[in-house]
Each structure stands twice: as C-alpha cells, then as structure tokens.
Design an enzyme around this catalytic site. Structure first.
Site, PDB file in Angstrom:
ATOM      1  N   TYR A 141       0.805  -1.220   0.000  1.00 52.31           N
ATOM      2  CA  TYR A 141       0.000   0.000   0.000  1.00 52.31           C
ATOM      3  C   TYR A 141       0.843   1.278   0.000  1.00 52.31           C
ATOM      4  O   TYR A 141       0.336   2.358  -0.249  1.00 52.31           O
ATOM      5  CB  TYR A 141      -0.963   0.018   1.205  1.00 52.31           C
ATOM      6  CG  TYR A 141      -2.029  -1.054   1.151  1.00 52.31           C
ATOM      7  CD1 TYR A 141      -2.174  -1.862   0.030  1.00 52.31           C
ATOM      8  CD2 TYR A 141      -2.891  -1.260   2.212  1.00 52.31           C
ATOM      9  CE1 TYR A 141      -3.135  -2.852  -0.018  1.00 52.31           C
ATOM     10  CE2 TYR A 141      -3.869  -2.244   2.172  1.00 52.31           C
ATOM     11  CZ  TYR A 141      -3.980  -3.037   1.054  1.00 52.31           C
ATOM     12  OH  TYR A 141      -4.938  -4.018   1.008  1.00 52.31           O
ATOM     13  N   LYS A 192       3.675 -15.582   1.871  1.00 50.73           N
ATOM     14  CA  LYS A 192       3.586 -16.297   0.596  1.00 50.73           C
ATOM     15  C   LYS A 192       5.018 -16.609   0.174  1.00 50.73           C
ATOM     16  O   LYS A 192       5.481 -16.214  -0.905  1.00 50.73           O
ATOM     17  CB  LYS A 192       2.831 -15.410  -0.420  1.00 50.73           C
ATOM     18  CG  LYS A 192       2.470 -16.090  -1.718  1.00 50.73           C
ATOM     19  CD  LYS A 192       1.375 -17.135  -1.579  1.00 50.73           C
ATOM     20  CE  LYS A 192       1.118 -17.815  -2.913  1.00 50.73           C
ATOM     21  NZ  LYS A 192       0.270 -19.000  -2.790  1.00 50.73           N
ATOM     22  N   ASP A 224      -2.712 -18.427   1.351  1.00 52.40           N
ATOM     23  CA  ASP A 224      -3.863 -19.094   0.742  1.00 52.40           C
ATOM     24  C   ASP A 224      -4.379 -20.213   1.657  1.00 52.40           C
ATOM     25  O   ASP A 224      -5.588 -20.372   1.842  1.00 52.40           O
ATOM     26  CB  ASP A 224      -3.527 -19.624  -0.668  1.00 52.40           C
ATOM     27  CG  ASP A 224      -2.142 -20.247  -0.756  1.00 52.40           C
ATOM     28  OD1 ASP A 224      -1.331 -20.036   0.164  1.00 52.40           O
ATOM     29  OD2 ASP A 224      -1.869 -20.963  -1.730  1.00 52.40           O
ATOM     30  N   ASP A 248      -5.099  -7.049   5.729  1.00 59.61           N
ATOM     31  CA  ASP A 248      -6.340  -6.336   5.393  1.00 59.61           C
ATOM     32  C   ASP A 248      -7.423  -7.365   5.062  1.00 59.61           C
ATOM     33  O   ASP A 248      -8.554  -7.311   5.557  1.00 59.61           O
ATOM     34  CB  ASP A 248      -6.056  -5.431   4.182  1.00 59.61           C
ATOM     35  CG  ASP A 248      -7.169  -4.438   3.917  1.00 59.61           C
ATOM     36  OD1 ASP A 248      -8.141  -4.400   4.701  1.00 59.61           O
ATOM     37  OD2 ASP A 248      -7.082  -3.704   2.914  1.00 59.61           O
ATOM     38  N   ASP A 252     -10.602  -9.021   7.821  1.00 53.02           N
ATOM     39  CA  ASP A 252     -12.030  -8.943   7.487  1.00 53.02           C
ATOM     40  C   ASP A 252     -12.659 -10.336   7.474  1.00 53.02           C
ATOM     41  O   ASP A 252     -13.788 -10.524   7.913  1.00 53.02           O
ATOM     42  CB  ASP A 252     -12.241  -8.288   6.115  1.00 53.02           C
ATOM     43  CG  ASP A 252     -12.476  -6.794   6.242  1.00 53.02           C
ATOM     44  OD1 ASP A 252     -12.211  -6.238   7.331  1.00 53.02           O
ATOM     45  OD2 ASP A 252     -12.925  -6.171   5.255  1.00 53.02           O
TER      46      ASP A 252
END
Ligand code: NAD
Length: 374
Positions: A141, A192, A224, A248, A252
C-alpha cells in the site's frame, strides 16, 4: 496511578458508543483505585465543521501527551462530497501517520451465546478466539515505485511495489510475539514465501525474532492456506501476524466469524515500550489508538440503538496494551460475556422476537457487571 486518555468520539454512532466505553473505564477506575483523566478532542466531520480541518492541531497535541487514545468513528454523508484531502477519514489517517501506528490488532472471538449469529456452522466456529496482527504502515500500500503509465495507443501499465525492511518486520513481529505471550503462546506468521521474496525475508526475520521468545510456539502458514483454514478450523489459531495487504483481507475474513460489526474492537500500536518486552508501561512508550472496527453507521446514528460492545471491548484492549491493567481488561470482557449470557441484546445481535436494548441500556448493564467484580 493516573493515566491520561484522549477521547475522540468523532461522528455518527461514534458519539453514542464512545461515552459508554468511558463510563465502563470510570467504573474500572473507581474499582481499582486508578485515576483516568479523560480529555475530549474533535476529529473527523465534527472537527471539519468546527475548525475546517479533520485533525485540528489541538487534537493532535492532546493525543501526543496522552497515554492512550479512545477513538469512535469518523465520516458520514454530510462530508462525502469534500475533496479527498479534506475528508473526515483524513483525521484518522493523519493520526495513524503522526503516531506511527504500525501494528493493528483485531481480535475475533465468538461468544458462546452468539454462535448462531455466525455464518459458519456451530461446530466449526464454537470456541474461536484469535487475534490478527496486521502490519499497517508498509508493504504494497505504500511501496515505491507506484503509478500508472499511459501510452499514446490507449494501453496502460500500472505498478505497485511490495517492500519491507528487516526493521519493519522485526518491530511488528515483536508486538506479535508479545501479544501471543499474553494469550495462549501460539503465533502463526502468514506469508507467501513459496512465491514472494518479500515473504522469504519476512519468514526469515520472524523466525529470528522468535528466538527471543522461546516460550511462544511459532508456525509459518501460507496465506492461501490460512484463508481456507480460517473458515475450516478457526479454533486452530491463537495469534496471527502478517503484512499489510494479507492482513487487510484476513482480518475482514476473521471478523465475520464473530458475527456482528457491533462486537469487534481493534487496537493500533506505535511502539514497544517499557522493560521486559511488555507492550505497556512507561519508558518511552508512544500512544496506542483503540477503536471499534465499525464506522459511523449513518443508517442508525442518532437513534440511540447502536451496539456499544465493540467500543467497550476496545477500552478493554486499551487497559491491556497501553496501561498494563490486564486483570481489569479481563473484568470488562467478563462483564460483556455475562450480560450476553443473561440474554441481553442490542438490535444488531438480537434474533427476531428478542427484545432489543438501546445503547445506554446496554452500557448500564455492562457497567453494573464491571462494578460487581470489585
Ligand atoms: P459501518 O460500519 O458504519 O456500518 C455498516 C453496517 O453495520 C450498518 O448497517 C450499520 O448500521 C451496522 N453497524 C455498524 N456498527 C454498528 C453498531 N455498533 N451497532 C449496530 N449496528 C452497527 O460502515 P459503512 O456503512 O460502510 O460506513 C459508514 C460511514 O462510516 C462512512 O462514512 C465510512 O467512511 C465511515 N467509516 C469510518 C470508519 C472509521 O472511522 N474507522 C470505519 C469504517 C467506516
């Protein structure tokens, strides 16, 4: 003992739920013999209306001299047409930046009495009690280079960069190990590493920091797999730590396990302070910011029906992570559990036919349950 708390209710239901969290903290103060000095500041839309700026200098000054910040929520339709730079959300972003809040903690706990409000099956979600720690100031970001190149033929190419330094990884890893140490001493670091070199550095660095915390069991999970495991067997997890973008998304996903927006607290922490690896305490500690995950809920604002529990649980996190009052934080959480166990509900968590309490009534019940524990 005396602690300075900056109280920034903000807009919409932030103005309704934050006072309930303050009342709960007052009850803790009285019961524990601690003085909390609450000082209120303007932020967000209300601050724009009063001063023209979403984060007035007086509010920032108030926060910088506080031990912790209790934040409500900002924004609403009234300010939606303002240019990006002048919007209420800038108030919160400005605070995050000024205070260098690089670790975001979001617990997701499935209360036994609300298991049926979760979209997952009872046998899967029952007993879930985890916290996702998201790195908040680095990664994809913020990384450079970033931007779009547009060619004359109408085609385009866009770039974002995922970048982390060892120092950035180390500091969030230390927060994570410290939080895990205060919980069930299990940390899952999510990356990852089978594809991304940034993740390889992440894994190597977290493993190295882990040597300072031999009492905490560390596992590495691919993002994943983690996304799958969170809905398949969420009870496997205790504390999770991950970089900004993965965090992020996963925070959620974890949030829906707990059922309602009105139940979810959060903390953003700026630095490790004090001796002995404790997050809390004096000795150079910067402030932490504690806020519900939800926004200003314009659809119900002004009606006095918002659920104050997310804000109240944020106040519990404030006690645990900013002023080292874990036993009192436990009391608040226990009070919430007891009120829910007795069948009391606000509209967002009531089932059809169940009586829904107002914000203030729910606050009254929690305050009473806190008082009863001293
Ligand atoms: P929201 O969280 O405000 O509301 C989403 C839904 O959940 C609504 O139906 C609302 O009524 C319900 N809800 C949320 N909190 C509740 C509570 N405590 N009790 C009962 N019901 C609750 O999200 P939104 O509608 O996307 O955003 C509304 C405004 O809030 C926007 O202006 C947005 O920018 C802002 N916002 C601010 C923050 C923040 O300040 N940190 C976070 C998210 C959204």
């Amino acid at each position: 003992m005396s602690h300075r708390i900056a109280v920034l209710p903000g807009d919409g239901i932030g103005r309704e739920v934050t006072p309930e969290a303050v009342r709960v903290l007052r009850a803790v103060g009285k019961g524990s013999g601690t003085t909390f000095d609450f000082e209120e500041g303007l932020v967000g839309g209300g601050a724009i209306d009063a001063t023209g700026a979403p984060l007035p200098p007086a509010t920032l000054a108030l926060c910088l001299k506080a031990d912790a910040i209790l934040f409500g929520a900002v924004g609403g339709p009234k300010w939606d047409d303002l240019p990006q730079e002048q919007r209420p959300e800038r108030g919160l972003l400005g605070l995050r930046k000024q205070l260098d809040l690089y670790a975001n903690l979001r617990p997701a706990k499935c209360f036994p009495f609300l298991v049926d409000a979760s979209p997952l099956k009872r046998e899967v979600v029952d007993g879930t009690d985890l916290v996702v720690i998201r790195e908040l100031t680095g990664g994809l970001y913020y990384g450079e280079p970033r931007g779009v190149e547009r060619a004359a033929d109408g085609s385009a190419r866009a770039v974002n960069t995922m970048v982390y330094s060892t120092a950035e990884i180390e500091r969030v890893a230390r927060v994570a190990f410290d939080v895990a140490r205060k919980r069930r001493k299990r940390l899952a670091s999510v990356d990852k590493a089978n594809v991304l070199v940034v993740s390889q550095l992440w894994r190597e660095t977290v493993t190295r920091v882990g040597k300072e915390f031999p009492d905490v069991t560390l596992e590495h999970v691919l993002v994943d797999n983690c996304a799958m495991a969170l809905v398949q067997r969420p009870t496997h997890f205790d504390t999770l730590v991950t970089e900004n973008t993965f965090g992020d998304i996963l925070s959620d996903e974890a949030a829906i396990l707990a059922g309602s927006m009105g139940m979810l607290p959060s903390a953003s922490i700026g630095s490790l302070a004090g001796a002995g690896g404790s997050l809390a305490g004096a000795g150079g500690g910067r402030v932490g910011l504690y806020e519900p995950v939800h926004g200003t809920a314009p659809d119900i604002a002004g009606k006095g029906i918002a659920n104050p529990i997310a804000s109240v649980l944020s106040a519990a996190m404030l006690l645990r992570y900013s002023v080292n009052m874990s036993a009192d934080a436990d009391r608040i959480e226990r009070a919430v559990e007891r009120v829910l166990a007795a069948g009391h509900r606000t509209g967002d968590i009531a089932r059809s036919g169940e009586k829904a309490l107002g914000t203030r009534q729910m606050g009254d019940l929690i305050v009473r349950e806190v008082e009863a524990q001293y």
